[in-house]
Scaffold this motif. Structure first.
Motif, PDB file in Angstrom:
ATOM      1  N   THR A 153       0.874  -1.162   0.000  1.00 24.92           N
ATOM      2  CA  THR A 153       0.000   0.000   0.000  1.00 24.92           C
ATOM      3  C   THR A 153       0.917   1.219   0.000  1.00 24.92           C
ATOM      4  N   GLU A 154       0.341   2.405  -0.077  1.00 25.37           N
ATOM      5  CA  GLU A 154       1.187   3.591  -0.049  1.00 25.37           C
ATOM      6  C   GLU A 154       1.820   3.804   1.327  1.00 25.37           C
ATOM      7  N   THR A 155       1.225   3.239   2.388  1.00 26.17           N
ATOM      8  CA  THR A 155       1.764   3.424   3.737  1.00 26.17           C
ATOM      9  C   THR A 155       2.865   2.409   4.004  1.00 26.17           C
ATOM     10  N   VAL A 156       2.485   1.136   4.208  1.00 20.53           N
ATOM     11  CA  VAL A 156       3.430   0.038   4.405  1.00 20.53           C
ATOM     12  C   VAL A 156       2.865  -1.180   3.678  1.00 20.53           C
ATOM     13  N   TYR A 157       3.595  -2.288   3.678  1.00 19.40           N
ATOM     14  CA  TYR A 157       3.070  -3.532   3.120  1.00 19.40           C
ATOM     15  C   TYR A 157       2.072  -4.140   4.104  1.00 19.40           C
ATOM     16  N   GLY A 158       0.923  -4.591   3.569  1.00 19.90           N
ATOM     17  CA  GLY A 158      -0.099  -5.201   4.396  1.00 19.90           C
ATOM     18  C   GLY A 158      -0.110  -6.709   4.255  1.00 19.90           C
ATOM     19  N   LEU A 159      -0.560  -7.393   5.315  1.00 15.74           N
ATOM     20  CA  LEU A 159      -0.750  -8.843   5.296  1.00 15.74           C
ATOM     21  C   LEU A 159      -2.244  -9.089   5.149  1.00 15.74           C
ATOM     22  N   GLY A 160      -2.667  -9.446   3.946  1.00 21.51           N
ATOM     23  CA  GLY A 160      -4.077  -9.453   3.620  1.00 21.51           C
ATOM     24  C   GLY A 160      -4.747 -10.798   3.737  1.00 21.51           C
ATOM     25  N   ALA A 161      -6.023 -10.760   4.155  1.00 22.59           N
ATOM     26  CA  ALA A 161      -6.898 -11.931   4.174  1.00 22.59           C
ATOM     27  C   ALA A 161      -8.326 -11.459   3.947  1.00 22.59           C
TER      28      ALA A 161
END
Length: 334
Positions: free
Chosen positions: A33-41
């Motif tokens: 994402t523009e903020t940080v990397y996300g761990l998605g589910a």
């Protein structure tokens, strides 16, 4: 764990579709994402969301943010959409702003730490938006790291932190904002700032016509938090962080000589270090708050990877523009 490299501006639809398939099947996908990397589910699949908590070692009292492709996606998860939400969404979405609103019954309690409100955001990164549209579902996505540790701003940071705990990583280059989103609670009579970010209180106030209240203390350490990032120690490197004011540089040098004789020390500095002893790895940091935020986690990862046991961090100015950065370095030092 698989890693797919995608263009940060025009991601390959076939690669995005592969990641979307993993999400729909209940898997974990790390993405930029523009903020940080996300761990998605899949945010509405309680079992998939529970995998995030297990992978991160995250306590159940800490809620997650549901990422959606547009304001309509956010409204589908909430029972109320006040005028303040509409104005903030028009002004700052897609972007680094999270809104907390009353949740609908189909939003699982595991996502919200059992609280009656859900945190929602529309990210600004082209890869994140492409993934959300392809998956056609809301995606729970905290930072893709171990709980309380440094947030990742590159796919390599994710690999280092989580390894095989994640099914697939979309590598879309470095995050451009660099710290987590500003979080505003809209469930009360007045907006409340739960977590500062690069979106300043002044910018929020221009849209709201009111300055958001500061967040109240959550009370017990294991009490449910109304938003992520509200535990005392967070965003922390392996190294011990020492904060200091520019006026106390000589005192910090004396502490370095006294307490870190055998330790490799790094530093994040806004001005040249002119005292003795000096840290072994001093890193100059930008004097602009947005540029500093973009660099912060990457610099701390760099010093961790170099084996620093201590990191000295010069406090930036105590002004509204620096509030998000100051929050992160204060929590990292606890």
């Amino acid at each position: 764990m698989r890693l797919l490299t995608v263009s940060p501006s025009t991601p390959d639809p076939a690669l995005v579709a592969e990641a979307a398939h993993v999400l729909r099947a209940g898997g974990l996908v790390a993405f930029p994402t523009e903020t940080v990397y996300g761990l998605g589910a899949h945010a509405l699949d309680a079992a998939a969301v529970q995998r995030i908590f297990a992978a991160k070692g995250r306590p159940s009292f800490n809620p997650l943010i549901a990422h959606v492709p547009d304001a309509a996606g956010a409204r589908a998860l909430t029972t109320a959409w006040p005028d303040a939400a509409a104005r903030l969404a028009r002004a700052f979405w897609p972007g680094p702003l999270t809104l907390v609103l009353p949740k609908r019954a189909h939003v699982p309690d595991v996502l919200t730490a059992g609280l009656p409100a859900v945190a929602v955001r529309v990210p600004a990164h082209p890869v994140a938006l492409a993934l959300l549209r392809a998956a056609a579902l809301p995606v729970a996505a905290p930072s893709a790291n171990r709980f309380t540790e440094l947030s990742p701003t590159t796919a390599q940071h994710v690999q280092k932190a989580l390894g095989d705990r994640v099914d697939l990583i979309l590598d879309g280059g470095a995050a451009s904002v660099g710290i987590e989103s500003t979080v505003v609670d809209l469930t009360g009579a007045r907006p409340t700032l739960l977590r500062p970010g690069t979106l300043s209180v002044a910018a929020l106030a221009e849209v709201l016509g009111d300055v958001p209240l500061p967040a109240p203390s959550p009370g017990r350490e294991d009490a449910p938090r109304p938003a992520p990032g509200m535990v005392e120690r967070h965003y922390a490197p392996r190294a011990t962080v020492w904060l200091f004011d520019a006026s106390a540089r000589d005192a910090m040098a004396a502490r370095l000589a006294r307490e870190a004789v055998d330790a490799r020390a790094g530093a994040l500095l806004l001005s040249p270090w002119d005292a003795r002893p000096a840290p072994a790895l001093p890193l100059p940091m930008p004097d602009d708050p947005a540029a500093y935020a973009q660099r912060l986690y990457a610099a701390l990862h760099q010093l961790d990877d170099a084996g620093c046991a201590v990191v000295l961090v010069e406090r930036p100015p105590d002004t509204p523009a620096w509030q998000g950065v100051r929050d992160r370095i204060e929590r990292a030092s606890r």
